[in-house]
Write an enzyme that holds these catalytic residues in place. Structure first.
Site, PDB file in Angstrom:
ATOM      1  N   LYS A  72     -17.129 -29.926 -19.109  1.00  5.14           N
ATOM      2  CA  LYS A  72     -16.199 -29.558 -18.041  1.00  5.14           C
ATOM      3  C   LYS A  72     -14.876 -30.279 -18.295  1.00  5.14           C
ATOM      4  CE  LYS A  72     -15.761 -29.100 -13.095  1.00  5.14           C
ATOM      5  NZ  LYS A  72     -14.365 -29.481 -13.083  1.00  5.14           N
ATOM      6  N   PHE A 128     -13.790 -20.177 -22.014  1.00  2.00           N
ATOM      7  CA  PHE A 128     -15.162 -20.098 -21.523  1.00  2.00           C
ATOM      8  C   PHE A 128     -15.609 -18.713 -21.063  1.00  2.00           C
ATOM      9  CE2 PHE A 128     -12.584 -22.298 -18.207  1.00  2.00           C
ATOM     10  CZ  PHE A 128     -12.531 -21.291 -17.255  1.00  2.00           C
TER      11      PHE A 128
END
Ligand code: ATP
Length: 614
Positions: free
Chosen positions: A283, A373
């Site tokens: 993340k 992503f």
């Protein structure tokens, strides 16, 4: 539609005090507008001159608006200015002055919405030498033909002060109300709703059927809005072809899509229990960017769907070079990555890239890497319905060699121990944590679902995640803080179902002196004398403000409190934050994207579990 009709609606909307009444009024207005003018009406209701992502800023200063009022009325600038000092609202000044105007040019004619919109858009877009004079002339021309009531609103629009307090969900509700009649004749829709009612063995069938049908239409509109962030163009299609018009709305490079969002869970174990085998990604803490490529044209949108292309030239350039498709829409997190040391720069460094000036210099000094992503669209094909596993493959194929655009780091596992280890490695690297992803889930635009689950390194307080709250009012500073004009903020979370903002915390700590000054400047521009329609709060601040700004807040815990409105049941206490501290102003967040009441309630429940060891 004549502008005076719209101005009368604006006036009624301003006076309304409940959301239901507001919806009815909007439905009436929508029914009166034609299909070729509805988009303009919708933009004006949103306080805009086009879809938000076009970012048309009208930006006329007060001085110039005063001049336009003077020009159209025969009063002197000095007289207009004096009245403005007394009233504090140039809209009211224009209204009063035009009631007693001294002159009117011969060329005055009834104003249409079309004409008003055209002039306002020109005011917004003219640039270069002499443009201020032209803006004044264009506004004066409108005011010359305006009635006092029309003038009030005409003046507020270019000042950016048309605060009608209408949320997009309320506009969509109004459409749903108007389309109910058509939906009742649509056999498929009725059958769908009846099936649900039957399964739930609900009583009061007829009333319930109507309610559910309306909710279903609203959902259909919202589904489209989530992938095509232009309510004006959706409105136009609905007016032209009714519900069938929705089929014509397709995702398209250049028009932003609302982002999918992550849920939270407190441990690796719970993540695996929920998802089973899943992908787990690093993340990164930077800017979420959605990149749209259409041949040579690259547009980059922020999480809030603002066009930020000009801020990130190296990402746009790399898209042209690295992306192996003529058309594509993909998403990633951009951050300043130090290639030499292999380390990420802290968020504050990345933050500096969000600027309008010195872009080139900063891009050279702190080039960004975009860690991608998701892929949503490639060469005319909408990928959103494909399972994540498949989208990731396509994303992989889409990205060609290069340093600027890369894939996020990721593993696939069903072992909670591996998830935990991966989490720890990421935190050690200076990243925020991990995001686990359901391998089979589609991309759900505009929603926070368990398709993505985030696990972040905790803040020191008991509450493991921060909360984004909307400022709904502020208190004057006392003592030391008197000089800032602001001592504390009243903030709220968002109630999605009711499209309202419910108070959750009064915040007086966490702000630096500089921030206090900045907040006061921002908020005094949007203060209101009465509570905004969509706000629910029993605590009364010194000044209410239009729900516009979002701030990130950390707190020790969530508690029950009789003072606040968030999560309040019938007669019961609401939820509040204990020892809340402001972390930062979240300019990347719109008010309806703040933390929701449901999320806070879920966090409250989870916190109790942890405490009792349940
Ligand atoms: P949210 O975006 O969930 O409303 P937020 O902005 O506070 O909340 P976080 O809660 O920290 O952000 O986590 C979600 C965000 O993490 C995403 O919106 C995205 O910007 C960022 N992010 C970083 N890495 C990834 C990744 N690998 N996959 C998806 N999102 C990522």
């Amino acid at each position: 539609m004549q502008f005076k009709v719209l101005a009368r609606f604006f006036e009624k909307i301003e006076r309304v005090s409940s959301r239901l009444a507001m919806t009815d009024l909007l439905a009436e207005l929508i029914a009166e507008a034609d299909s070729d003018e509805i988009a303009k009406v919708i933009y004006l209701l949103q306080g805009q001159l086009g879809p938000a992502f076009e970012q048309i800023e009208i930006g006329m200063g007060e001085k110039f608006v005063e001049e336009a009022i003077a020009k159209a009325s025969g009063y002197s600038r000095g007289e207009v200015h004096k009245l403005f000092k007394e009233k504090g609202d140039l809209g009211l000044v224009a209204e009063q002055i035009l009631k007693k105007r001294k002159q009117r040019s011969l060329f005055s004619a009834e104003l249409s919405v079309e004409k008003v919109f055209k002039n306002l858009r020109r005011i917004a877009t003219v640039a270069g030498t002499g443009s201020q004079q032209l803006k004044i002339k264009l506004l004066a021309e409108l005011l010359n033909s305006a009635s006092p009531l029309e003038a009030k609103y005409l003046v507020r629009i270019p000042l950016g002060h048309l605060r009608l307090g209408i949320g997009d969900p309320t506009i969509m509700d109004a459409f749903a109300l108007n389309l109910l009649h058509e939906a009742k004749k649509n056999k498929n829709l009725v059958a769908e709703v009846r099936k649900v009612l039957k399964e739930k063995k609900e009583e009061k069938r007829e009333e319930e059927e109507e309610r559910k049908l309306r909710a279903r239409i609203r959902e259909m509109i919202e589904d489209k809005y989530n992938v095509h962030s232009d309510l004006g163009s959706i409105a136009e299609k609905l007016k032209k072809s009714g519900l069938a018009g929705l089929n014509r709305i397709k995702i398209q490079p250049g028009i932003p899509i609302r982002p999918t969002l992550a849920e939270r869970l407190p441990s690796a174990k719970e993540i695996i229990e929920k998802l089973g085998r899943c992908a787990v990604e690093s993340k990164y803490d930077g800017f979420r960017l959605a990149v749209h490529k259409d041949a040579d044209k690259v547009t980059i949108f922020s999480r809030k769907q603002e066009n930020v292309t000009a801020m990130f030239p190296e990402v746009a350039e790399a898209t042209k070079k690295q992306i192996k498709a003529k058309q594509a829409i993909f998403e990633g997190e951009a951050l300043a990555f130090n290639e030499q040391t292999g380390e990420y720069h802290p968020f504050q460094v990345t933050m500096q890239r969000k600027r309008k000036y010195d872009v080139k210099k900063m891009a050279e000094q702190f080039p960004l890497t975009l860690f991608c992503f998701d892929a949503l669209y490639v060469n005319g094909k909408n990928l959103m319905k494909l399972p994540f596993k498949e989208r990731r493959k396509r994303l992989h194929k889409l990205i060609g060699k290069g340093k600027t655009i890369v894939l996020t780091d990721s593993i696939e596992t069903s072992d909670p121990k591996k998830v935990k280890k991966y989490f720890e490695e990421n935190v050690e690297k200076g990243l925020e944590g991990i995001i686990a992803k359901d391998l089979n889930a589609p991309y759900i635009a505009g929603a926070r679902k368990f398709a993505w689950i985030k696990l972040k390194r905790s803040y020191r307080g008991e509450l493991s995640d921060s909360i984004d709250t909307v400022i709904i009012g502020y208190f004057k500073g006392r003592g030391q803080r008197a000089k800032f004009g602001l001592g504390a903020l009243l903030t709220a979370v968002y109630d999605k179902k009711e499209d309202s903002f419910k108070s959750i915390a009064k915040i007086g700590t966490g702000m630096s002196e500089e921030q206090l000054g900045k907040l006061h400047k921002m908020l005094s521009k949007i203060k209101q004398s009465k509570k905004p329609v969509r706000v629910e709060s029993e605590l009364k601040p010194d000044f209410w403000v239009e729900p516009k700004y979002v701030i990130e807040v950390i707190a020790d815990e969530i508690t029950r409190s009789p003072v606040h409105s968030a999560g309040k049941g019938q007669g019961g206490a609401g939820l509040a934050l204990r020892f809340p501290r402001m972390v930062r102003i979240r300019s990347d967040r719109k008010p309806d994207e703040a933390t929701s009441v449901e999320e806070v309630a879920a966090m409250f429940k989870k916190q109790r579990h942890v405490k009792t060891g349940a």
